[in-house]
Design an enzyme around this catalytic site. Structure first.
Site, PDB file in Angstrom:
ATOM      1  N   TYR A 116     -28.596 -68.178  23.962  1.00 27.08           N
ATOM      2  CA  TYR A 116     -29.290 -68.959  24.986  1.00 27.08           C
ATOM      3  C   TYR A 116     -29.206 -68.247  26.338  1.00 27.08           C
ATOM      4  CZ  TYR A 116     -30.506 -72.947  27.960  1.00 27.08           C
ATOM      5  OH  TYR A 116     -31.096 -73.775  28.886  1.00 27.08           O
TER       6      TYR A 116
ATOM      7  N   SER B 211     -29.671 -71.792  33.489  1.00 23.05           N
ATOM      8  CA  SER B 211     -28.418 -72.502  33.262  1.00 23.05           C
ATOM      9  C   SER B 211     -27.262 -71.658  33.781  1.00 23.05           C
ATOM     10  CB  SER B 211     -28.258 -72.756  31.766  1.00 23.05           C
ATOM     11  OG  SER B 211     -26.913 -72.925  31.408  1.00 23.05           O
ATOM     12  N   SER B 212     -26.159 -72.319  34.083  1.00 25.01           N
ATOM     13  CA  SER B 212     -24.980 -71.592  34.577  1.00 25.01           C
ATOM     14  C   SER B 212     -24.342 -70.730  33.488  1.00 25.01           C
ATOM     15  CB  SER B 212     -23.947 -72.582  35.121  1.00 25.01           C
ATOM     16  OG  SER B 212     -23.583 -73.518  34.123  1.00 25.01           O
ATOM     17  N   CYS B 213     -24.744 -70.901  32.233  1.00 24.10           N
ATOM     18  CA  CYS B 213     -24.152 -70.099  31.146  1.00 24.10           C
ATOM     19  C   CYS B 213     -24.608 -68.639  31.180  1.00 24.10           C
ATOM     20  CB  CYS B 213     -24.460 -70.712  29.797  1.00 24.10           C
ATOM     21  SG  CYS B 213     -26.156 -70.483  29.264  1.00 24.10           S
TER      22      CYS B 213
ATOM     23  N   LYS C 215     -32.219 -66.729  28.836  1.00 23.05           N
ATOM     24  CA  LYS C 215     -32.383 -67.151  30.234  1.00 23.05           C
ATOM     25  C   LYS C 215     -32.277 -65.971  31.206  1.00 23.05           C
ATOM     26  CE  LYS C 215     -33.325 -71.431  29.661  1.00 23.05           C
ATOM     27  NZ  LYS C 215     -34.665 -71.910  30.056  1.00 23.05           N
TER      28      LYS C 215
ATOM     29  N   HIS D 163     -24.521 -82.228  24.916  1.00 17.81           N
ATOM     30  CA  HIS D 163     -23.519 -81.612  25.788  1.00 17.81           C
ATOM     31  C   HIS D 163     -22.336 -82.556  25.970  1.00 17.81           C
ATOM     32  CE1 HIS D 163     -27.006 -79.045  26.974  1.00 17.81           C
ATOM     33  NE2 HIS D 163     -26.061 -78.137  27.031  1.00 17.81           N
TER      34      HIS D 163
END
Length: 309
Positions: A137, A108-110, A141, A180
């Site tokens: 999270y 994910s971009s997070c 990742k 989301h």
């Protein structure tokens, strides 16, 4: 990948996994392996080991994860860290043990620092502090990316990592608390339209900027990368285009047909100020998204009406 190769799609009932599964079916793959979470708990080390030993997949798309929006990430911090680490540790390690030819790990971009320069280049990973609300999270990742790289370096495994931007599409999660921003807004506007409400309240100031990719476009990119990309580190998948949450809300309002007013609750958290992916690496390989946001929102809303009304 050959059309008769055994391909395991982990998380095939989620938005991302189901999009990848549909893409493989369209491409004529005839030996797809899936398990629901009830059939195989990916957090269970012994169960995952037994599954891989029995099935011996050639290729793995690791799209299974515990996911949610700002509120879910912030409330279930221990669950997000433990469960995501468990899932990816088990699947990646058993892929190595059982000689999987290639694995794609999806993140994910997070994963990027909260205040990283925009747009987010792959090399910005681990150059600053993470956004506090989704730190557990993100850490899980990041560990998955590093695990793929480590198994490549130590054992020669062809394990790749792809980091999608914010996703939406068929089979999205519209849960009132755990969804989301985009599906949450679709649900909100549809409910307000049905109830004849005069206003819809949006979390936050409306100023943060976000990028959105339709999940079927992501599946196209994943398939493309499984055929063409075999490098360490990670690659971004996105559109390279973003808009404010306010503009997103106005677009969803238009698609849903809600005629009332928008209000913004600035007491609620905004999250990261901006999260735009630099997708020049992906574009240089020859892949670009096809489904623009308004078209994608119409498809997503139609899917929502078919499955949630």
């Amino acid at each position: 990948m050959e059309k008769n190769s055994k391909v395991y799609v982990a998380g095939h009932r989620g938005m991302v996994g189901s999009a990848i599964y549909r893409k493989l079916q369209r491409e004529g793959f005839t030996n797809l392996v899936t398990r629901t979470s009830a059939e195989l708990d990916l957090r269970d080390q012994q169960a995952v080991a037994a599954f891989f030993l029995a099935e011996k997949p050639d290729y793995v798309f690791l799209a299974a994860a515990k996911v949610g929006g700002i509120m879910a990430n912030n409330i279930y911090r221990a669950d997000f860290l433990y469960e995501n680490l468990s899932i990816q540790n088990n699947v990646i390690h058993q892929s190595y043990i059982n000689g999987v030819k290639k694995l794609m790990f999806l993140g994910s971009s997070c994963i990027y620092p909260k205040l990283a320069p925009q747009p987010l280049k792959e090399e910005y990973l681990l150059t600053g502090l993470l956004e506090e609300t989704n730190e557990p999270y993100a850490i899980a990742k990041i560990a998955g990316i590093k695990m793929c790289d480590a198994y490549r370096a130590q054992y020669g495994c062809n394990f790749i990592s792809a980091m999608p931007t914010n996703l939406y599409g068929y089979n999205d999660n519209y849960h009132p608390q755990n969804s989301h921003v985009l599906p949450a807004l679709i649900r909100k506007f549809d409910k307000a339209k049905r109830n004849g409400d005069p206003t819809v309240t949006i979390w936050g100031s409306g100023t943060p900027m976000r990028e959105f990719l339709f999940a079927d476009d992501l599946a196209e990119a994943c398939y493309f990368l499984m055929q063409t990309y075999s490098e360490p580190h990670l690659i971004n998948i996105g559109t390279g285009e973003d808009l404010t949450i306010k503009d997103l809300a106005l677009l969803i309002q238009k698609v849903v047909g809600f005629e009332g007013e928008l209000q913004f609750d600035a007491s609620k958290p905004d999250g990261t100020p901006r999260k735009l992916m630099d997708v020049s690496k992906l574009h240089a390989l020859g892949w670009k998204h096809q489904i623009e946001l308004e078209e994608g929102l119409k498809l997503a809303y139609h899917d929502y009406l078919n499955n949630n009304s």
